[in-house]
Design a protein around this motif. Structure first.
Motif, PDB file in Angstrom:
ATOM      1  N   SER A 207      63.984 -41.701 -48.334  1.00 61.05           N
ATOM      2  CA  SER A 207      63.454 -42.875 -49.309  1.00 61.05           C
ATOM      3  C   SER A 207      62.055 -43.528 -48.673  1.00 61.05           C
ATOM      4  O   SER A 207      60.983 -43.901 -49.464  1.00 61.05           O
ATOM      5  N   PHE A 208      62.414 -43.775 -47.499  1.00 60.75           N
ATOM      6  CA  PHE A 208      61.180 -44.595 -46.653  1.00 60.75           C
ATOM      7  C   PHE A 208      59.983 -43.813 -46.426  1.00 60.75           C
ATOM      8  O   PHE A 208      58.816 -44.172 -46.969  1.00 60.75           O
TER       9      PHE A 208
ATOM     10  N   GLN B 189      59.468 -41.119 -48.575  1.00 65.92           N
ATOM     11  CA  GLN B 189      58.926 -40.844 -49.897  1.00 65.92           C
ATOM     12  C   GLN B 189      57.802 -41.867 -50.571  1.00 65.92           C
ATOM     13  O   GLN B 189      57.030 -41.752 -51.202  1.00 65.92           O
ATOM     14  N   HIS B 190      58.314 -43.387 -50.263  1.00 69.17           N
ATOM     15  CA  HIS B 190      57.717 -44.300 -50.760  1.00 69.17           C
ATOM     16  C   HIS B 190      56.566 -45.017 -50.069  1.00 69.17           C
ATOM     17  O   HIS B 190      55.678 -45.565 -50.552  1.00 69.17           O
ATOM     18  N   ARG B 191      56.664 -44.693 -48.607  1.00 68.39           N
ATOM     19  CA  ARG B 191      55.687 -45.323 -47.733  1.00 68.39           C
ATOM     20  C   ARG B 191      54.643 -44.252 -47.241  1.00 68.39           C
ATOM     21  O   ARG B 191      53.908 -44.495 -46.412  1.00 68.39           O
ATOM     22  N   TRP B 192      54.681 -43.064 -47.754  1.00 70.79           N
ATOM     23  CA  TRP B 192      54.111 -41.955 -47.138  1.00 70.79           C
ATOM     24  C   TRP B 192      52.456 -42.433 -47.052  1.00 70.79           C
ATOM     25  O   TRP B 192      51.905 -42.094 -46.213  1.00 70.79           O
TER      26      TRP B 192
ATOM     27  N   LEU C  40      50.851 -45.491 -46.625  1.00 69.25           N
ATOM     28  CA  LEU C  40      50.988 -46.240 -45.580  1.00 69.25           C
ATOM     29  C   LEU C  40      50.922 -45.447 -44.142  1.00 69.25           C
ATOM     30  O   LEU C  40      50.194 -45.738 -43.314  1.00 69.25           O
ATOM     31  N   LEU C  41      51.994 -44.478 -44.283  1.00 69.50           N
ATOM     32  CA  LEU C  41      52.128 -43.704 -42.921  1.00 69.50           C
ATOM     33  C   LEU C  41      51.098 -42.819 -42.501  1.00 69.50           C
ATOM     34  O   LEU C  41      50.575 -42.740 -41.541  1.00 69.50           O
TER      35      LEU C  41
ATOM     36  N   SER D 136      47.723 -43.064 -43.545  1.00 63.35           N
ATOM     37  CA  SER D 136      46.853 -44.221 -43.432  1.00 63.35           C
ATOM     38  C   SER D 136      46.976 -44.729 -41.901  1.00 63.35           C
ATOM     39  O   SER D 136      45.734 -44.660 -41.250  1.00 63.35           O
TER      40      SER D 136
END
Length: 396
Positions: free
Chosen positions: A210-211, A213-216, A218-219, A221
């Motif tokens: 989930s992290f 999938q939703h924070r990709w 940010l990752l 960047s």
């Protein structure tokens, strides 16, 4: 430390030539142009990004081997260059065409090839220039061809050794990405429909999925920003020297890299000595083969010590420019008066040892990658299977 300068100068025939050259100062750059028989019209620092990589080593080796063979057969230099033209392509072909025109005007081969586009490594240019001044151009061409062949062969072996680990890494990361980004999200929807408490491993896996999938964004960047910072640091001479110095301090990998760099330096040093280059100039030219700013800085310090009267082996040992084995063998060569021959012998020994250690590292890397990605896949499968068994009637 050399700097790249951009020049516009008039040649012996009056033709104006533009190009770049490496020198320690603006005055040194002007002196180099005058030594080549060219009168500077405009000379300034080259802006960042004007540096160009030399032509491929394999193609350069083929061209220089052809020139050396034709010269040994007694073919005049201009005709040898003309006969070699079909073997060159791209930038190298254009450089040879321009060099042919310069040779007709009475220019030396090293100067003709170093004008304009920088297709030759600085070491090769220095070897040719020293050979021409000593009247040993044919030998210098053969030495340059041998040096380029060694470099091309090493690059090919290195790419071949790293091909499978790189392919395995890409395939493993792609598989993990598909599992985390596609398989697990769909599986989580199915598990949530049952409304039962999931095992800790499954909850951890779903949380990670989930992290990602939703924070990709940010990752992605953050990864891009890190790459940009490293690239900017690499573009800075001080930053590049710092990064390369750090890599040399990494256990095992640093000593392996030092051995391989020492082999390249010694082979270039032996070739330069064989072409008639004086000791200090040969040491300076060999530094161009290092390909490492940290080692080059040590070599420049060693060159200063040699200019002050210290033996080359002692200066290289004090500055740790070369590996311990290399400096020990060079000390033996200096004592016997066979420094060039011992440098060539040391280069062969270090190259064989470095390649053997590199193969060992690659053989260790392959099973390590298999275990790593296999372990990740096993964890994912075990976490999902635990979830499946936990929702079965009578499951735990």
């Amino acid at each position: 430390m050399t700097t790249r300068y951009r020049f516009r100068a008039a040649g012996p025939s009056g033709k104006v030539t533009r190009g770049t050259l490496d020198a320690t100062s603006l005055a040194d750059a002007g002196s180099l142009l005058l030594q080549r028989g060219m009168h500077p019209i405009d000379l300034s620092l080259a802006p960042p990004g004007t540096e160009r990589r030399p032509a491929p080593r394999q193609q350069l080796a083929l061209v220089f081997r052809s020139l050396a063979s034709l010269r040994e057969a007694g073919v005049p230099l201009e005709r040898a260059v003309r006969c070699t033209l079909p073997l060159a392509t791209g930038r190298l072909h254009g450089a040879l065409v321009r060099a042919l025109a310069q040779l007709t005007a009475g220019c030396m081969l090293a100067d003709a090839l170093s004008e304009g586009d920088a297709v030759l490594p600085p070491l090769v240019t220095g070897m040719l220039r020293a050979g021409e001044r000593a009247g040993q151009l044919t030998q210098a061409l053969a030495q340059a061809a041998e040096q380029l062949e060694h470099e091309a062969e090493f690059q090919a072996r290195l790419r071949q050794a790293l091909a499978y680990p790189m392919l395995l890494t890409v395939a493993g990361l792609a598989s993990i990405g598909v599992i985390v980004g596609v398989v697990i999200p769909r599986f989580s929807i199915l598990l949530n429909d049952f409304g039962q408490e999931l095992p800790p491993s499954t909850r951890a896996l779903l949380g990670l999925s989930s992290f990602v999938q939703h924070r990709w964004p940010l990752l992605l960047s953050a990864a891009a920003a890190a790459c940009v910072l490293v690239w900017q640091r690499w573009q800075s001479p001080d930053g590049r020297r710092g990064l390369q110095s750090w890599l040399l301090s990494v256990p095992y990998l640093g000593s392996l890299q030092h051995s391989l760099i020492s082999a390249r330096i010694l082979r270039a040093f032996a070739s330069a000595m064989g072409a008639g280059v004086p000791l200090l100039a040969a040491l300076q030219a060999a530094g161009e083969a290092a390909g490492n700013a940290a080692i080059l800085a040590r070599l420049e310090q060693a060159g200063t010590m040699v200019a002050e009267g210290q033996p080359a082996s002692a200066a290289l040992a004090t500055t740790k420019s070369l590996s311990q084995l290399a400096t020990d063998l060079l000390a033996v060569g200096e004592g016997s008066g066979q420094l060039g021959a011992m440098a060539a012998r040391a280069a062969s020994l270090l190259a064989a040892d470095g390649e053997r250690r590199l193969q060992t590292l690659v053989r260790m890397l392959e099973p390590a990658l298999v275990v790593l990605f296999g372990g990740l896949t096993t964890f994912v499968a075990a976490a999902l299977l635990q979830a499946v068994y936990s929702i079965r009637p009578g499951g735990t």
